[in-house]
Design a protein around this motif. Structure first.
Motif: not given
Length: 64
Positions: A17-19, A22, A26-28, A54, A57, A61
């Protein structure tokens, strides 16, 4: 933010998993691997579960 998932049989898999920043947000990114012996149908069901998580999430946000 990689995490380990323990399956009912005790096997552990890593879920990368990366955050990534952007602009003001942000992109997850989550990578879901089809496990050995997993049917295409089960993999699709798992992918749908991840999509829903997702989407939740993103909705919490302020993006879709």
């Amino acid at each position: 933010m990689d995490h380990q998932v323990t399956l009912p049989d005790g096997h552990e898999i890593t879920m990368p998993l990366r955050v990534i920043p952007n602009g003001a947000g942000a992109e997850v990114l989550l990578t879901l691997f089809q496990q050995p012996g997993m049917s295409d149908e089960q993999f699709a069901a798992d992918a749908d579960w991840v999509r829903r998580d997702l989407a939740t999430l993103a909705a919490r946000h302020g993006s879709a």
